[in-house]
Design an enzyme around this catalytic site. Structure first.
Site, PDB file in Angstrom:
ATOM      1  CG  LEU A 242     -57.295  57.857 -58.867  1.00 43.86           C
ATOM      2  CD1 LEU A 242     -57.292  56.948 -57.643  1.00 43.86           C
ATOM      3  CD2 LEU A 242     -56.277  58.977 -58.690  1.00 43.86           C
ATOM      4  CG  ASP A 243     -54.466  56.899 -67.056  1.00 45.06           C
ATOM      5  OD1 ASP A 243     -55.409  56.614 -67.809  1.00 45.06           O
ATOM      6  OD2 ASP A 243     -53.268  56.635 -67.298  1.00 45.06           O
ATOM      7  CB  ALA A 244     -53.661  52.957 -66.183  1.00 46.29           C
ATOM      8  CB  VAL A 245     -55.561  53.408 -60.439  1.00 43.22           C
ATOM      9  CG1 VAL A 245     -56.968  52.831 -60.383  1.00 43.22           C
ATOM     10  CG2 VAL A 245     -54.922  53.458 -59.057  1.00 43.22           C
TER      11      VAL A 245
END
Length: 591
Positions: A242-245
């Site tokens: 989950l990128d840059a969540v």
């Protein structure tokens, strides 16, 4: 008690509970009942499904994940994803169980993290068939770039025109809003002025003006991403990064970082994913201070794994200063991951060495010294904006191999040993190891790529020509071949030791500032491994009595094969040497 009741409820009730918490204070009108049903339909899940078993570890000491771009290795006339799979098939010798392919969708900037179309594979890399072929041989990890997408995407172009899909998908604010507390990792202006069919709007851009933040207050955005998750699962993805969540939910007047709605979205995605494919995992990528990062474990109901972001800067600092005090103190403060969760350990990635996760762990003076030392070895520095308009170092951009070619005193002859030592430490630690392809290969700083790309992160995103790579790996005098062989040897040892299970017990040893040590014990308590590394450039005598070996047991160093027969022995640990000393009775693998 409310959360426990929810965990035992049927799936529809659980999803309803999640969306209630996400949208209860939402200024937009949302039909929560129909939303929960729609999410289950998108994921093709039975509303009456019972919860899967909780607190299950879907990993073991045999797991190790390679991190790579889809085009890190190029061969003329062949799609890069095909080349990549063949390389790992031929060279990993079964030691790498998973592959994290960094964004493989069409993109417009940031080397893939500005997504144009989530449903497609970048034609320059290959096809979904090529992705599925990798997933057929390895646990496939993919990025869910969930906070933002490209300003050139169909969604954003439709947002400007007031058309669907895209209308209402992007977060807007007013320059008059109180945005003084917003935390972000860039120095560009937060708001970008755009002209839409409804007049001038100011879209929120956490990272760059080509990466426009999505507005999850609009449930249509959530539904789009649930649909994307289902699509990825159908094509073999089993681990979602989950990128840059942490930046997902925004509220003016706050930091807009780690808000409760963000955590609840992660809980919702976990519920949906673990019902859809048992064993599928969520890993949160939250490059933030250590305690905030730990919060994404939740109550073992959010991320299955979290990136251990404090490890890279602390370990590099340890090895260039010859002092492990900060690394020891940090490790002693880290809570053991509960069953069903694990740390994701890494010491190099496609990004730089993040400095925010070291804040509060290293002093400003020590961070400055680290930055200056990396500058000696060809590194660059990227900055972030502070509330007062000033800027502060955010990450060091350098290949890990170059970062460890010396100490604060300058370059020396111990570069390869220091580099291998770093990986031996990581591979012994509690957690699942992720190894960047350019660490496996000992890749150096790529200054030409920095110049061509126009940004510092490109320094550690080299693209190898397949023939050139095969050539250097075939030469015994090549540092690339030496590094690759030695890391694979460590992986081969690690995977046979029950004490190296990601959730096995870990205790920190106190052996002085120049020796970093910790003890691992298997969950059945049969095997112990004492992991001891000399992190200095001088040999150090180590009395085995200092690590409390049981005198009646026979012990062996798994790495060198040396046997020890008594607590009274004293061994010389060479500069940057690591020993993994285990009791023979509990040892489960061949030397």
């Amino acid at each position: 008690m409310q959360q426990r009741d929810s965990d035992q409820a049927h799936l529809l009730d659980r999803v309803q509970h999640h969306v209630d918490l996400i949208y209860r204070t939402n200024p937009l009108s949302v039909n929560l009942d129909s939303l929960a049903t729609s999410l289950l339909e998108l994921m093709r899940l039975d509303p009456a499904a019972a919860p899967p078993p909780q607190y299950v570890n879907h990993w073991s000491q045999r797991d190790a994940i390679a991190i790579t771009y889809g085009d890190s290795i190029l061969r003329e006339g062949e799609k890069p994803l095909v080349t990549l799979k063949r390389f790992f098939d031929q060279h990993s010798e079964g030691l790498l169980t998973g592959v994290h392919i960094l964004p493989f969708c069409p993109w417009s900037s940031d080397d893939g993290f500005s997504v144009l179309d989530y449903s497609s594979v970048n034609e320059a890399l290959g096809t979904w068939d090529d992705v599925e072929a990798i997933a057929g041989s390895y646990d496939l990890m993919a990025d869910l770039v969930i906070n933002h997408c490209s300003a050139r995407s169909l969604w954003f172009q439709n947002f400007l025109k007031g058309e669907t899909p895209g209308k209402g998908y992007f977060f807007t604010a007013s320059p008059e809003d109180d945005l003084s507390q917003v935390v972000r990792p860039r120095t560009s202006e937060l708001l970008r002025e755009v002209e839409t069919s409804e007049g001038t709007r100011y879209v929120w851009c956490t990272f760059s003006h080509d990466q426009v933040d999505l507005d999850f207050r609009n449930p249509e955005v959530l539904k789009q991403f649930v649909s994307i998750v289902r699509h990825y699962l159908d094509n073999g993805v089993r681990i979602f990064r989950l990128d840059a969540v942490a930046f997902l939910w925004k509220v003016a007047g706050t930091t807009s970082l780690n808000l409760e709605e963000t955590h609840e979205v992660v809980r919702l995605l976990r519920t949906l994913v673990e019902h859809a494919v048992p064993g599928a995992l969520l890993i949160t990528e939250t490059n933030i201070p250590n305690q905030q990062n730990l919060s994404y474990f939740g109550n073992s109901n959010e991320a299955h794994c979290i990136y251990n972001f404090s490890l890279p800067p602390l370990l590099v600092n340890t090895l260039v200063t010859g002092n492990c005090q900060h690394l020891k103190m940090w490790m002693m403060s880290m809570p053991p991951a509960q069953n069903g969760t694990a740390y994701f350990n890494f010491i190099a990635s496609h990004d730089g060495i993040g400095l925010r996760p070291a804040e509060g762990l290293l002093s400003d003076a020590e961070l400055t010294s680290l930055v200056e030392t990396m500058g000696q070895f060809g590194g660059h520095v990227s900055y972030r904006a502070l509330e007062d308009g000033q800027s502060k170092p955010y990450e060091i951009n350098i290949s890990l191999f170059d970062a460890l070619q010396g100490t604060t005193s300058g370059p020396d002859e111990w570069g390869v040993e220091r580099f291998v030592c770093a990986h031996a430490i990581m591979l012994g630690l509690e957690g699942i190891p992720g190894i960047y392809i350019h660490s496996l290969l000992g890749t150096r700083n790529d200054y030409d790529r920095v110049e061509n790309a126009g940004h510092y992160r490109a320094i550690n995103r080299h693209q190898w020509d397949d023939e050139a790579l095969e050539s250097v790996l075939s030469r015994e005098d090549s540092s690339h071949a030496q590094v690759f062989a030695r890391i694979k040897a460590l992986l081969a040892i690690r995977r046979e030791q029950a004490a190296f299970h990601p959730n096995a017990t870990q205790f920190t040893l106190h052996l002085g500032d120049a020796v970093f040590g910790f003890w691992r014990q298997s969950m059945d308590r049969r095997q112990s491994v004492f992991c001891i590394s000399n992190i200095s450039n001088a040999a150090i005598p180590l009395a085995l009595s200092d690590i409390n070996l049981i005198g009646t047991d026979d012990w062996v160093d798994l790495i060198s094969g040396t046997h020890y027969h008594g607590r009274d022995e004293v061994i010389d640990v060479h500069p940057y040497q690591t020993v993994w000393i285990t009791n023979l009775e509990g040892h489960s693998g061949a030397l």
